[in-house]
Design an enzyme around this catalytic site. Structure first.
Site, PDB file in Angstrom:
ATOM      1  N   LYS A   1       0.478  -1.218  -0.202  1.00  0.00           N
ATOM      2  CA  LYS A   1       0.136  -0.414  -0.165  1.00  0.00           C
ATOM      3  C   LYS A   1       0.467   1.312  -0.396  1.00  0.00           C
ATOM      4  O   LYS A   1       0.275   2.192   0.003  1.00  0.00           O
ATOM      5  CB  LYS A   1      -1.726  -0.234   1.201  1.00  0.00           C
ATOM      6  CG  LYS A   1      -2.000  -0.698   0.614  1.00  0.00           C
ATOM      7  CD  LYS A   1      -3.986  -0.525   1.937  1.00  0.00           C
ATOM      8  CE  LYS A   1      -4.269  -1.807   1.527  1.00  0.00           C
ATOM      9  NZ  LYS A   1      -4.070  -3.096   1.603  1.00  0.00           N
TER      10      LYS A   1
HETATM   11  C1  LIG Z   1      -4.831  -4.253   0.886  1.00  0.00           C
HETATM   12  C2  LIG Z   1      -4.324  -5.486   0.999  1.00  0.00           C
HETATM   13  C3  LIG Z   1      -4.693  -6.922   0.438  1.00  0.00           C
HETATM   14  C4  LIG Z   1      -5.412  -6.664  -0.600  1.00  0.00           C
HETATM   15  O1  LIG Z   1      -4.891  -5.859  -1.761  1.00  0.00           O
HETATM   16  P1  LIG Z   1      -6.761  -5.234  -2.655  1.00  0.00           P
HETATM   17  O2  LIG Z   1      -5.631  -4.266  -3.528  1.00  0.00           O
HETATM   18  O3  LIG Z   1      -7.583  -4.528  -1.622  1.00  0.00           O
HETATM   19  O4  LIG Z   1      -7.171  -5.860  -3.085  1.00  0.00           O
HETATM   20  C5  LIG Z   1      -3.753  -7.701   0.615  1.00  0.00           C
HETATM   21  N1  LIG Z   1      -2.281  -7.958   1.333  1.00  0.00           N
HETATM   22  C6  LIG Z   1      -2.015  -6.604   1.743  1.00  0.00           C
HETATM   23  C7  LIG Z   1      -1.022  -7.083   2.974  1.00  0.00           C
HETATM   24  C8  LIG Z   1      -2.656  -5.745   1.974  1.00  0.00           C
HETATM   25  O5  LIG Z   1      -2.178  -4.735   2.601  1.00  0.00           O
END
Ligand SMILES: *Cc1c(COP(=O)(O)O)cnc(C)c1O
Length: 462
Positions: free
Chosen positions: A124
């Protein structure tokens, strides 16, 4: 390195500015700048680009000689056209994407791309840092343009159950013209997660709410709906469906291809999925010409999307709690974008996106197995990606290689990972540093009146 394909010139002719429309088709089209500050269109759809440019063959011919930031700059220029002057855009991208995303070989046909080398050790960081730089660019520009009148700081409100708060807080930390308020449920996020957003201070305020994550989300929603607040205080959100968080999630797919191109094999990406934003980043890259053979969308027990791929039925439900909690999503918000791109008929998805899902036991079993076999430590989200890749490849020819995206560093999920492998994990320096800093958070009840009074006071002092 010296790299001078005349890409910018190529796009200025073809495509000068990104326009976005809403998947609900009711709201009017907007520019990228409007979309980033607005977040959601008024009709409650999601913004998608009206035209997606294809990158020229020369880009793919030379891609293995480019670094991740160099790739990111070319992709951003192609998408945004001349909405931001080239030098400013390059500076924003280089500041945001200042960490690597290496691809490593795990098994004969299985590779992992590590997306956890940013400041909060999860993917993220890509979205949050890119969004912060571009918003900061426009806020600074506005302050300079309107030299006579004072421009107001934008307040970004974000409710977090853990991961998003850290990425957004650190992404926006010290970005001029922007203040961030992170609301989180007191005592319900891990100590590491809390440290990542509550130790910063300056333009980042963390508020521990005496309540649940749903209470935090409700407070943010109430603030956006409150006329008195909205009239006085420019508010914005850093929600994961903001288009500016999606674009940078395409960069690393190109970069994975750059690293594996020499193999001359077909590429399949496995994406550990929750709200499907990461998968949308891959689909965007594919539309821009990246040769992707297919995608695997892998979830935990919250398997609404894999179920849809199997049956055509999309049935949202309240989310179940699992050990891969960043994927505990019962109604994936980016589904509307995926339908917009691939169509309503689920049979059209066949061969393009495959769904897989696993429960907590299978997830732990996979962490254990991979550790025993190659000493590589997976976090629970990435473990689901690994297992889906293995199963996908089981009945495929060996002209395909699978890359799964490792979305978080295992130390972020310390307790469950250490228990599963039966060993202590070294804590990365970036985490250790924040662990040593004192929390500076405020505490509040879950009453909207108290939160509103806080925001009004912050406004009066700004
Ligand atoms: C947010 C997140 C996901 C999921 O990603 P999306 O874009 O919401 O599908 C998977 N793994 C981690 C560690 C995350 O923080």
């Amino acid at each position: 390195m010296a790299y001078s394909l005349p890409l910018a010139a190529f796009y200025l002719k073809e495509f000068s500015k990104m326009q976005l429309y809403s998947t609900q088709k009711q709201s009017k089209e907007v520019s990228f700048q409007q979309a980033i500050f607005q977040g959601l269109p008024p009709d409650n759809g999601l913004y998608v680009p009206k035209q997606v440019p294809t990158l020229p063959a020369s880009f793919f011919d030379n891609i293995e000689s480019l670094s991740l930031p160099e790739i990111a700059i070319e992709v951003t220029k192609a998408l945004l056209g001349d909405e931001i002057p080239e030098a400013d855009l390059e500076r924003c991208v280089r500041t945001a994407i200042n960490f690597d995303a290496p691809v490593k070989k795990l098994d004969e046909q299985v590779y992992v791309q590590e997306l956890f080398h940013g400041p909060t050790l999860a993917f993220k960081d890509f979205g949050a840092r890119f969004m912060a730089q571009l918003m900061g660019y426009w806020q600074t520009k506005q302050a300079t343009d309107a030299s006579a009148t004072q421009t107001q700081d934008i307040h970004i409100l974000v409710a977090t159950s853990g991961d998003t708060g850290g990425a957004v807080a650190q992404g926006f930390y010290q970005v001029p013209g922007i203040k961030v308020v992170v609301l989180y449920p007191a005592g319900k996020v891990s100590p590491i997660q809390e440290k990542q957003f509550s130790t910063l201070g300056e333009n980042v305020t963390a508020i521990a709410i005496d309540g649940t994550f749903d209470d935090c989300q409700k407070l943010v929603k109430q603030a956006f709906l409150n006329d008195e607040l909205r009239n006085q205080l420019p508010l914005s959100s850093a929600n994961s469906i903001n288009i500016s968080r999606l674009i940078p999630q395409s960069f690393y797919y190109f970069y994975a291809y750059a690293q594996l191109k020499h193999l001359g094999k077909k590429l399949v990406f496995t994406v550990p999925s929750g709200n499907l934003g990461n998968l949308c980043g891959g689909l965007l890259a594919q539309q821009m010409g990246l040769p992707v053979h297919g995608f695997v969308s892998a979830t935990n027990k919250n398997n609404v999307f894999p179920q849809f791929l199997q049956s055509g039925e999309f049935t949202p439900h309240p989310s179940f709690a699992t050990i891969s909690n960043a994927m505990d999503v019962g109604n994936p918000s980016n589904f509307a974008r995926i339908k917009e791109w691939l169509g309503d008929d689920y049979q059209a998805f066949e061969g393009k996106i495959t769904g897989k899902y696993y429960n907590d036991e299978e997830t732990k079993e996979t962490i254990k197995k991979v550790f025993a076999h190659s000493q590589y430590v997976l976090d629970p989200h990435s473990a689901i990606g690994y297992r889906a890749t293995q199963e996908y490849l089981a009945n495929k020819d060996d002209d395909i290689v699978g890359v799964f995206l490792s979305t978080a560093h295992p130390a972020k999920f310390l307790e469950v990972v250490e228990q599963t492998i039966g060993q202590k994990l070294p804590i990365p320096e970036k985490l250790q540093e924040v662990m040593d800093n004192p929390n500076k958070n405020l505490t509040m009840s879950n009453s909207f009146e108290e939160f509103k009074a806080y925001l009004m006071k912050a406004f009066a002092e700004a």
